[in-house]
Design an enzyme around this catalytic site. Structure first.
Site: not given
Ligand code: NAD
Length: 481
Positions: A173, A248, A282, A384
């Site tokens: 997804k 992650e 990130c 963050e």
């Molecule tokens: P998010 O957690 O909102 O969404 C990430 C993914 O999870 C999306 O595909 C979303 O649809 C899905 N999702 C949302 N709710 C869910 C649920 N209840 N169950 C399963 N899946 C669900 O994050 P975002 O806003 O898309 O991304 C930003 C965040 O990602 C920041 O906190 C950033 O630091 C982090 N990030 C971390 C890394 C790393 O390698 N550590 C890399 C990139 C981004």
């Protein structure tokens, strides 16, 4: 208006519900495509398709799996321009960044695991003349990959490539905020000859599609990249089902500048590590700690360079920064800036939304923002923000800066600038982070372990770590007597 489709059993399909969500171009604020508002019925179809594909894919000689993946990596390269343009439009990032970083890295991810699988060996443990053990590593079966919006195709492929190379079949997804390149990628999978059902992509909302993937009893492992709160939800659901999870998550990375650093390099790389991709990486360093003796000099040089950054149309080659990813995210970042002001922070530059002219007038642009005068433990320095916002804080000793750096609940990446080698080792060893860069930032070797400690995640991606994650070890003990 383009209608995106799910990719299930090798076919591009509308969602079972026939419902769609709008997909907005953040640089204009205008909806330009529709994505499937899928639900658990689509996920069920995807799981059944992956299950059906698993026996033959997992038993296919790895040379053959590798060849398909190499073809896929080649196709990404051949379609670089189209994919980079799609990424810039969907995410708001500068086209030149998508062209130079996002899409080449997506191809590199696939090529890396296409070849890594050829070198992936397992251990053997001899017990003198009593017995010999060897470890068999088998693919898990059907696995789930859930990715975020900041580096859409880059992070999508970073998960899918090791999963598939190891012989698993995937239900994936992409973020609903940036679904376009994953959709275009599915067409390349077909062209590359990836057997039907090996990769299934279900578009839609996290709480519907992501949750259905997490909760599905036949999905035995979840690789997730995204926010810490979402990671917590996934962990809570997966734990009683005994799923393997790789998480992650978020970060609040320190960037530590000692007085003995290469000053010019520290300033120019810090511009990049603070504001690349509008600060939405990130690994960006959002808390800059500067040794007091060079604090004013660094501040002046840094702020003057930040003021030169050009925020503009992602498709204009002169733009250093494009739009942030969505209206919701823009409002979140602007609210964080207001919080910083309330906490007593001084805005040295930026701090406002930029309203552009013409067709960009409704886009989501924020000035690169630098703040000082804040305590290390205030909300702005602990939570963050994930946008073009950094804070500057002076320090007097190694002990003090380590206390500041390690004070957050996160522990993803960190950067240290010093010409003292001994100190570099000492600080690197004491920083609570999964990644430490010394005198550089975002230098990535795909063989290295990638991930965070504390609330920044569980497990590591990269190199053989990801192949370990996507396989189950089985010890076989042979009696030698
Ligand atoms: P998010 O957690 O909102 O969404 C990430 C993914 O999870 C999306 O595909 C979303 O649809 C899905 N999702 C949302 N709710 C869910 C649920 N209840 N169950 C399963 N899946 C669900 O994050 P975002 O806003 O898309 O991304 C930003 C965040 O990602 C920041 O906190 C950033 O630091 C982090 N990030 C971390 C890394 C790393 O390698 N550590 C890399 C990139 C981004």
């Amino acid at each position: 208006m383009t209608f995106l489709e799910n990719y299930i059993a090798g076919e591009l399909l509308p969602p079972v519900s026939k419902a769609y969500l709008g997909n907005v171009n953040p640089s204009t604020g205008i909806e330009y495509s529709k994505i499937p508002d899928s639900d658990k019925e689509d996920v069920e179809k995807a799981v059944q398709s992956a299950k059906a594909a698993f026996p033959s894919w997992s038993k296919m000689p790895k040379e053959k799996r590798s060849r398909v993946l190499i073809k896929l990596a080649d196709l990404i390269e051949e379609n670089l321009e189209e994919l980079a343009a799609a990424e810039a439009k969907d995410n708001g990032k500068p086209l030149k960044l998508a062209t130079r970083v996002d899409i080449p890295r997506a191809s590199a991810n696939i090529r890396f695991y296409a070849t890594a699988i050829m070198h992936y060996a397992s251990e053997s443990h001899a017990m003198e003349d009593a017995a010999i053990n060897y470890t068999l590593r088998k693919p898990i079966g059907v696995v789930g990959c859930i990715s975020p919006w900041n580096l859409p195709l880059y992070l999508f492929t970073w998960k899918i490539a090791p999963a598939i190379a190891a012989g698993n079949c995937v239900v994936a997804k992409p973020s609903e905020v940036t679904p376009m390149t994953a959709y275009l990628f599915t067409k390349l999978c077909k062209q590359a000859g990836l057997p039907d059902g090996v990769l299934n992509v279900v578009h839609g909302l996290g709480p519907k599609v992501g949750a259905a993937i997490t909760e599905h009893p036949e999905i035995k492992a979840i690789s997730f990249t995204g926010g810490t709160i979402t990671g917590e939800t996934i962990a809570r659901i997966s734990a009683p089902m005994f799923k393997k999870i790789s998480l992650e998550l978020g970060g609040k990375n320190p960037n530590i500048i000692f007085a003995d650093c290469d000053f010019e390099k520290a300033v120019s790389t810090s511009i990049h590590s603070s504001f690349a991709n509008q600060g939405q990486i990130c690994l960006c360093g959002s808390r800059i700690f500067i040794e007091r003796s060079i604090y004013e000099k660094f501040k002046a040089a840094f702020v003057s360079k930040v003021k030169e950054l050009k925020v503009g149309d992602p498709f204009d080659d002169n733009s250093d920064q494009g739009a942030v990813v969505s209206e919701t995210h823009m409002n979140k970042v602007l609210a964080c800036i207001e919080t910083a002001k309330k906490e007593g922070g001084e805005i040295l530059c930026g701090g406002e939304r930029i309203v552009m002219q013409g067709n960009l007038a409704n886009g989501y642009y924020i000035q690169p923002t630098v703040i000082d005068g804040l305590a290390f433990n205030c909300q702005t320095n602990q939570e963050e923000i994930f946008g073009p916002v950094v804070t500057l804080t002076p320090f007097d000793s190694e002990e003090e800066v380590l206390k500041y750096a390690n004070s957050t609940k996160y522990g993803l990446a960190s950067t240290v600038w010093t010409s003292d080698v001994t100190r570099a080792h000492r600080i690197a060893s004491e920083l609570e982070a999964g990644i430490v860069w010394v005198n550089c930032w975002l230098v990535r070797d795909l063989r290295t372990p990638f991930g965070g400690v504390k609330n920044s995640g569980v497990g590591r991606e990269g190199g053989f770590e990801a192949l370990h994650f996507f396989t189950e070890p089985k010890n076989v003990c042979i009696n030698l007597k």
